[in-house]
Design an enzyme around this catalytic site. Structure first.
Site, PDB file in Angstrom:
ATOM      1  N   ASN A  10       0.863  -1.179   0.000  1.00 29.20           N
ATOM      2  CA  ASN A  10       0.000   0.000   0.000  1.00 29.20           C
ATOM      3  C   ASN A  10       0.904   1.235   0.000  1.00 29.20           C
ATOM      4  O   ASN A  10       1.408   1.637   1.037  1.00 29.20           O
ATOM      5  CB  ASN A  10      -0.896  -0.018   1.245  1.00 29.20           C
ATOM      6  N   TRP A  11       1.105   1.789  -1.180  1.00 31.37           N
ATOM      7  CA  TRP A  11       2.058   2.902  -1.312  1.00 31.37           C
ATOM      8  C   TRP A  11       1.471   4.233  -0.837  1.00 31.37           C
ATOM      9  O   TRP A  11       2.184   5.234  -0.803  1.00 31.37           O
ATOM     10  CB  TRP A  11       2.511   3.027  -2.772  1.00 31.37           C
ATOM     11  N   HIS A  98      -9.857   1.303   3.964  1.00 27.99           N
ATOM     12  CA  HIS A  98      -8.654   1.560   4.759  1.00 27.99           C
ATOM     13  C   HIS A  98      -8.995   2.588   5.850  1.00 27.99           C
ATOM     14  O   HIS A  98      -9.791   3.498   5.609  1.00 27.99           O
ATOM     15  CB  HIS A  98      -7.532   2.082   3.856  1.00 27.99           C
ATOM     16  N   GLU A 168      -6.258  -4.601  10.167  1.00 25.22           N
ATOM     17  CA  GLU A 168      -5.250  -3.569  10.453  1.00 25.22           C
ATOM     18  C   GLU A 168      -5.673  -2.780  11.687  1.00 25.22           C
ATOM     19  O   GLU A 168      -6.444  -1.809  11.567  1.00 25.22           O
ATOM     20  CB  GLU A 168      -5.155  -2.582   9.287  1.00 25.22           C
ATOM     21  N   GLY A 174       1.584   2.814  11.050  1.00 25.78           N
ATOM     22  CA  GLY A 174       2.487   3.971  10.995  1.00 25.78           C
ATOM     23  C   GLY A 174       3.386   4.113  12.210  1.00 25.78           C
ATOM     24  O   GLY A 174       3.887   5.208  12.488  1.00 25.78           O
ATOM     25  N   GLY A 237       2.698  -0.903   4.407  1.00 23.06           N
ATOM     26  CA  GLY A 237       2.770   0.497   4.000  1.00 23.06           C
ATOM     27  C   GLY A 237       4.206   0.892   3.682  1.00 23.06           C
ATOM     28  O   GLY A 237       4.763   0.531   2.653  1.00 23.06           O
TER      29      GLY A 237
HETATM   30  P1  PGA Z   1       2.403   0.876   7.688  1.00 21.39           P
HETATM   31  O1  PGA Z   1       0.994   1.119   6.976  1.00 21.39           O
HETATM   32  O2  PGA Z   1       2.918  -0.462   7.231  1.00 21.39           O
HETATM   33  O3  PGA Z   1       3.256   2.002   7.243  1.00 21.39           O
HETATM   34  O4  PGA Z   1       2.128   0.882   9.184  1.00 21.39           O
HETATM   35  C1  PGA Z   1       0.099   0.070   6.792  1.00 21.39           C
HETATM   36  C2  PGA Z   1      -1.207   0.560   6.222  1.00 21.39           C
HETATM   37  O5  PGA Z   1      -1.681   1.648   6.598  1.00 21.39           O
HETATM   38  O6  PGA Z   1      -1.806  -0.120   5.364  1.00 21.39           O
END
Ligand code: PGA
Length: 255
Positions: A10-11, A98, A168, A174, A237
Site C-alpha cells: 500500500n504505497w 482503509h 489492520e 504507521g 505500507g
Molecule cells: P504501515 O501502513 O505499514 O506504514 O504501518 C500500513 C497501512 O496503513 O496499510
C-alpha cells in the site's frame, strides 16, 4: 493446506514521481524469482497504475491493485474512478475501507457499497477492518465484528471467493517495528475473524478467504507475524517502498 501468501504493498500517496514508481516496481520485480509461494500486489496511487502495470507486466507472481474506488455508478462524477475503469486498467485488486479513508468519511455503508461494486466488476477487494483502540473488556472484538458484518453480511455467498480481509488495528499503523501487533494476539483475532466468515459464507466458501495483517510490518517482524500469527499474508505500507527489503520479506514468507 499450503496456501499462497499474499503481500500487498500500500504505497499511499507515494512516491513523488511516475519515474520513481516505475523504478521501485521494477526493482521488486527483479527479485520475483525468490518469492516462492508469495504473491505481491502493488497498489500505487491511481496516477501511477499504468506505469507500474508496465513495470510488472508478465511477472507471474506480481499483480496490480488500486487503493480505493468510487462508490457509485455512471460517468458524471468529476474526479472519481470507478471499478470497471480499474479493471480495464489492469488492476486485479482494490483496497477498500482503509482506516485512512474511513477517517476521511467512508462510512460502513459506503464501504459496503464499494465492496459490492468492486466484486461485481470482477476485482478482488481487500477489505480493511481494524479497531481504533484495545481495552481489557475486549470491546475491540465487538468493533471488529460490527465492522466486518456491516460490509459482508448481505453479500451473495458465491462472491466470497474473491474477497480478501486485511485486519489492520489502527493503533499499530504507521508506528515502529516493535509496535506491530504481537503474533499471539493476532492469532486469536484471526480465529475470531475466520469464525465470522464461516457464519456468513459457510465453511467451504469462508476457508478460501485470505486474512492479512497490516500495521508497522517490516522485514524484521513480517515473517513471525505471518507464521506465528497464523495469517495468510500482509498489507505493508512504508516498508513496501523499499524494493530490496520488501522483496526479501516476500521471499522469507514464501519459503
Ligand atoms: P504501515 O501502513 O505499514 O506504514 O504501518 C500500513 C497501512 O496503513 O496499510
Amino acid at each position: 493446506m499450503i496456501r499462497t501468501r499474499l503481500i500487498v504493498a500500500n504505497w499511499k500517496m507515494n512516491p513523488a514521481t511516475p519515474d520513481e514508481a516505475h523504478m521501485i516496481a521494477k526493482d521488486i520485480r527483479k527479485r520475483a524469482r525468490s518469492f516462492g509461494r508469495s504473491r505481491i500486489v502493488i497498489c500505487p496511487p491511481f496516477l501511477f497504475l499504468e506505469g507500474v502495470s508496465h513495470a510488472i507486466a508478465r511477472a507471474r507472481k506480481m499483480a496490480l491493485g488500486a487503493q480505493d474506488v468510487f462508490v457509485g455508478a455512471g460517468a458524471a462524477h468529476t474526479g472519481e474512478i470507478g471499478p470497471d475503469m480499474l479493471k480495464k486498467s489492469g488492476a486485479k485488486y482494490v483496497i477498500i475501507g482503509h482506516s485512512e479513508k474511513r477517517a476521511a468519511g467512508d462510512t460502513d455503508d459506503i464501504v459496503k457499497t464499494k465492496l459490492l461494486g468492486a466484486l461485481l466488476a470482477g476485482l478482488s477487494p481487500i477489505l480493511c477492518i481494524g479497531e481504533a483502540v484495545r481495552n481489557d473488556h475486549g470491546d475491540h472484538y465487538k468493533e471488529i465484528r460490527r465492522e466486518l458484518l456491516a460490509a459482508i453480511e448481505k453479500l451473495p455467498k458465491k462472491l466470497a471467493k474473491k474477497l480478501i480481509i486485511a485486519y489492520e488495528p489502527v493503533w499499530a499503523i504507521g508506528k515502529s517495528e516493535k509496535d506491530a501487533m504481537q503474533p499471539a494476539a493476532l492469532r486469536e483475532m484471526a480465529i475470531f475473524i475466520r469464525k465470522i466468515l464461516h457464519d456468513v459464507f459457510g465453511k467451504a466458501n469462508a476457508d478460501s478467504v485470505p486474512i492479512l495483517y497490516g500495521g508497522s510490518v517490516t522485514k524484521g517482524n513480517g515473517e513471525s507475524i505471518v507464521k506465528d500469527g497464523n495469517v495468510d499474508g500482509l498489507l505493508v505500507g512504508r516498508e513496501s517502498l523499499h524494493a530490496e527489503s520488501f522483496a526479501d520479506l516476500a521471499a522469507e514468507i514464501g519459503k
